[in-house]
Design a protein around this motif. Structure first.
Motif, PDB file in Angstrom:
ATOM      1  N   ASN A 145      -3.430 -62.311  -2.003  1.00 40.07           N
ATOM      2  CA  ASN A 145      -3.404 -61.502  -3.077  1.00 40.07           C
ATOM      3  C   ASN A 145      -4.832 -61.141  -3.842  1.00 40.07           C
ATOM      4  O   ASN A 145      -4.984 -60.025  -4.126  1.00 40.07           O
ATOM      5  CB  ASN A 145      -2.427 -61.871  -4.302  1.00 40.07           C
ATOM      6  N   MET A 146      -5.646 -62.019  -3.727  1.00 37.15           N
ATOM      7  CA  MET A 146      -7.022 -61.963  -4.476  1.00 37.15           C
ATOM      8  C   MET A 146      -7.670 -61.119  -3.377  1.00 37.15           C
ATOM      9  O   MET A 146      -8.510 -59.925  -3.951  1.00 37.15           O
ATOM     10  CB  MET A 146      -7.714 -63.169  -4.721  1.00 37.15           C
ATOM     11  N   LEU A 147      -7.641 -61.151  -2.051  1.00 37.83           N
ATOM     12  CA  LEU A 147      -8.335 -60.367  -1.166  1.00 37.83           C
ATOM     13  C   LEU A 147      -7.713 -59.067  -1.122  1.00 37.83           C
ATOM     14  O   LEU A 147      -8.463 -58.011  -0.935  1.00 37.83           O
ATOM     15  CB  LEU A 147      -8.198 -61.173   0.136  1.00 37.83           C
ATOM     16  N   TYR A 148      -6.620 -58.981  -1.427  1.00 37.16           N
ATOM     17  CA  TYR A 148      -5.917 -57.469  -1.387  1.00 37.16           C
ATOM     18  C   TYR A 148      -6.234 -56.861  -2.587  1.00 37.16           C
ATOM     19  O   TYR A 148      -6.694 -55.550  -2.560  1.00 37.16           O
ATOM     20  CB  TYR A 148      -4.473 -57.668  -1.421  1.00 37.16           C
ATOM     21  N   ASN A 149      -6.522 -57.513  -3.882  1.00 36.90           N
ATOM     22  CA  ASN A 149      -6.956 -56.641  -4.958  1.00 36.90           C
ATOM     23  C   ASN A 149      -8.432 -56.306  -4.682  1.00 36.90           C
ATOM     24  O   ASN A 149      -8.905 -55.323  -5.369  1.00 36.90           O
ATOM     25  CB  ASN A 149      -6.774 -57.911  -6.118  1.00 36.90           C
ATOM     26  N   LEU A 150      -9.341 -57.106  -3.974  1.00 32.95           N
ATOM     27  CA  LEU A 150     -10.753 -56.790  -3.746  1.00 32.95           C
ATOM     28  C   LEU A 150     -10.903 -55.827  -2.697  1.00 32.95           C
ATOM     29  O   LEU A 150     -11.748 -55.027  -2.972  1.00 32.95           O
ATOM     30  CB  LEU A 150     -11.600 -58.011  -3.446  1.00 32.95           C
ATOM     31  N   LEU A 151     -10.095 -55.933  -1.511  1.00 33.47           N
ATOM     32  CA  LEU A 151     -10.452 -54.972  -0.382  1.00 33.47           C
ATOM     33  C   LEU A 151      -9.327 -54.098  -0.127  1.00 33.47           C
ATOM     34  O   LEU A 151      -9.421 -53.288   0.942  1.00 33.47           O
ATOM     35  CB  LEU A 151     -10.776 -55.742   0.647  1.00 33.47           C
ATOM     36  N   GLY A 152      -8.225 -54.172  -0.574  1.00 32.87           N
ATOM     37  CA  GLY A 152      -7.060 -53.431  -0.435  1.00 32.87           C
ATOM     38  C   GLY A 152      -6.245 -53.909   0.926  1.00 32.87           C
ATOM     39  O   GLY A 152      -6.496 -55.078   1.010  1.00 32.87           O
ATOM     40  N   LYS A 153      -5.711 -53.136   1.745  1.00 25.45           N
ATOM     41  CA  LYS A 153      -5.123 -53.525   3.082  1.00 25.45           C
ATOM     42  C   LYS A 153      -5.860 -54.560   4.034  1.00 25.45           C
ATOM     43  O   LYS A 153      -5.701 -55.553   4.494  1.00 25.45           O
ATOM     44  CB  LYS A 153      -4.463 -52.376   3.787  1.00 25.45           C
ATOM     45  N   PRO A 154      -7.112 -54.074   4.354  1.00 27.05           N
ATOM     46  CA  PRO A 154      -8.035 -54.702   4.814  1.00 27.05           C
ATOM     47  C   PRO A 154      -8.358 -56.164   4.580  1.00 27.05           C
ATOM     48  O   PRO A 154      -8.635 -57.033   5.376  1.00 27.05           O
ATOM     49  CB  PRO A 154      -9.294 -53.983   4.954  1.00 27.05           C
ATOM     50  N   GLY A 155      -8.001 -56.541   3.299  1.00 25.35           N
ATOM     51  CA  GLY A 155      -8.301 -57.807   2.638  1.00 25.35           C
ATOM     52  C   GLY A 155      -6.983 -58.724   3.354  1.00 25.35           C
ATOM     53  O   GLY A 155      -7.245 -59.930   3.469  1.00 25.35           O
ATOM     54  N   ILE A 156      -5.812 -58.098   3.599  1.00 29.13           N
ATOM     55  CA  ILE A 156      -4.759 -58.935   4.228  1.00 29.13           C
ATOM     56  C   ILE A 156      -5.193 -59.359   5.482  1.00 29.13           C
ATOM     57  O   ILE A 156      -4.856 -60.493   5.969  1.00 29.13           O
ATOM     58  CB  ILE A 156      -3.443 -58.086   4.106  1.00 29.13           C
ATOM     59  N   GLU A 157      -5.729 -58.373   6.212  1.00 26.06           N
ATOM     60  CA  GLU A 157      -6.194 -58.684   7.861  1.00 26.06           C
ATOM     61  C   GLU A 157      -7.268 -59.591   7.804  1.00 26.06           C
ATOM     62  O   GLU A 157      -7.278 -60.507   8.660  1.00 26.06           O
ATOM     63  CB  GLU A 157      -6.444 -57.342   8.333  1.00 26.06           C
ATOM     64  N   LEU A 158      -8.234 -59.493   6.821  1.00 24.41           N
ATOM     65  CA  LEU A 158      -9.075 -60.534   6.822  1.00 24.41           C
ATOM     66  C   LEU A 158      -8.729 -61.976   6.354  1.00 24.41           C
ATOM     67  O   LEU A 158      -9.292 -62.742   6.758  1.00 24.41           O
ATOM     68  CB  LEU A 158     -10.051 -59.952   5.711  1.00 24.41           C
TER      69      LEU A 158
END
Length: 393
Positions: free
Chosen positions: A212-225
């Motif tokens: 969730n934190m990566l999603y807030n930071l990067l959007g959808k690419p954060g989930i894939e990352l």
């Protein structure tokens, strides 16, 4: 994870491919700092030897800068026909040996060996394939064997040059954890800078950040990352099929001799399929233009060109072809543009004689087209045809 447990993916990458080909053609270059690329004042480095990299030289760097960093380097004008020929040779060896593989670029392959472990052994098979490629092509190649494409690619990059490594299933996170976040495919300078500012330097730290934190930071690419940092990748190996051409045609609503309108259509069409060419990471070495007159008589003409995927070069060639082809001054019913003699390659590093500015411009344009659609960004000369598709009689 059941899908990953059953898979065995080998990633093979030819070591400094362009340089290796040039060393085969001129053995005196072996062990020397070598720069491959454009020879003009605005040329860029397409590839460089490991000896040259010690001086801070990298692909995409202006050739003049590279030559200043290593004044004793050997500079060789790129020969894409030779590189394409050697790439086809390696592709043929792989095609003759394995049933399913993906050609990711001119020098990079993913091979699906799923099930081979029950009979021959994936590691032994990969090792014998590597030896055969070296024997038949003379080129050095490295490979990584893992349960998915992501881990196998990262593993190959870690073991180059002339290396091989296996990451057994279940050891993906252990392998990735100590590596820099910049080793993860898809982590560019912008994303990497954001993460480094947060103190996220290794893949281990990245994998422990809540999704969730990566999603807030990067959007959808954060989930894939987050998935990548945990060694998860379910992308399939896409079977290789060599596409022979890319083309498009336009039949006018009214037959026309309006040359301004026809030129606008040709520009729009060329831009469209040039963008498709770059999306597929390909270059074309032959351009063709077709005209069909109102009496349905059809004529076509083509020309061989230096390999490219740049709009401005291709548009100019299309215009030249049309001018030489359209001699009857009759009403035109249809025009078509086709690119043939396609080879793998990307305009970021393979447009050897272009400047960094033109490379960055095309990258920015393609990024906008990919996000919002190609119709939202085009040349004004081609846009007129889109806005007013009815030609003057």
């Amino acid at each position: 994870m059941l899908l990953s447990a059953a898979r065995h993916i080998t990633h093979m990458d030819l070591d400094t491919f362009f340089v290796s080909v040039e060393c085969l053609r001129n053995p005196k270059l072996k062990g020397k700092p070598v720069l491959i690329g454009g020879m003009s004042d605005r040329g860029v480095v397409a590839s460089c030897s490991y000896e040259a990299r010690k001086f801070g030289i990298h692909s995409g760097m202006p050739m003049k800068v590279a030559q200043r960093l290593c004044s004793h380097a050997y500079t060789v004008k790129s020969d894409y026909e030779a590189y394409s020929s050697y790439s086809r040779l390696v592709t043929d060896v792989i095609s003759d040996t394995v049933p399913l593989f993906e050609k990711a670029s001119i020098d990079e392959f993913y091979i699906d060996l799923t099930g081979m472990d029950k009979f021959f052994g994936c590691l032994q098979f990969s090792d014998e394939l590597k030896r055969r490629i070296i024997r038949e092509s003379g080129l050095s190649i490295s490979y990584g064997l893992a349960s998915n494409k992501l881990v196998s690619k990262v593993a190959t990059n870690e073991i180059k040059p002339n290396g091989q490594i296996e990451i057994p299933f279940g050891n993906e996170k252990t392998f990735l954890s100590p590596l820099s976040i910049m080793k993860i495919p898809g982590v560019g300078k912008e994303v990497g800078y954001k993460l480094l500012k947060m103190g996220v330097e290794t893949v281990k730290i990245l994998s422990e950040i809540p999704v969730n934190m990566l999603y807030n930071l990067l959007g959808k690419p954060g989930i894939e990352l987050h998935r990548k940092a945990n060694g998860i990748d379910e992308m399939p190996v896409i079977p290789y099929r060599e596409q022979k051409s890319i083309s498009t045609e336009e039949t006018f609503s009214t037959d026309t001799i309006d040359l301004k309108f026809i030129h606008q259509e040709l520009i729009r069409m060329t831009e469209k399929i040039a963008f498709e060419l770059r999306l597929q990471r390909r270059l074309t070495g032959c351009v063709a233009v077709k005209i069909r007159y109102s009496d349905f008589q059809t004529e076509q003409k083509q020309m061989t060109i230096d390999y490219t995927a740049f709009d401005n070069v291709l548009i100019q060639k299309v215009k030249e072809l049309f001018t030489s082809l359209y001699t009857k001054r009759q009403l035109v019913r249809l025009v078509g543009v086709r690119f043939t003699d396609l080879i793998g390659g990307t305009h970021q590093i393979d447009m050897f004689n272009d400047s960094q500015e033109s490379l960055k411009l095309h990258q920015a344009m393609d990024s906008i087209k990919s996000q919002y659609g190609e119709k939202y960004l085009m040349r004004a000369s081609g846009n007129s045809a889109t806005n007013n598709r009815k030609p003057m009689a």
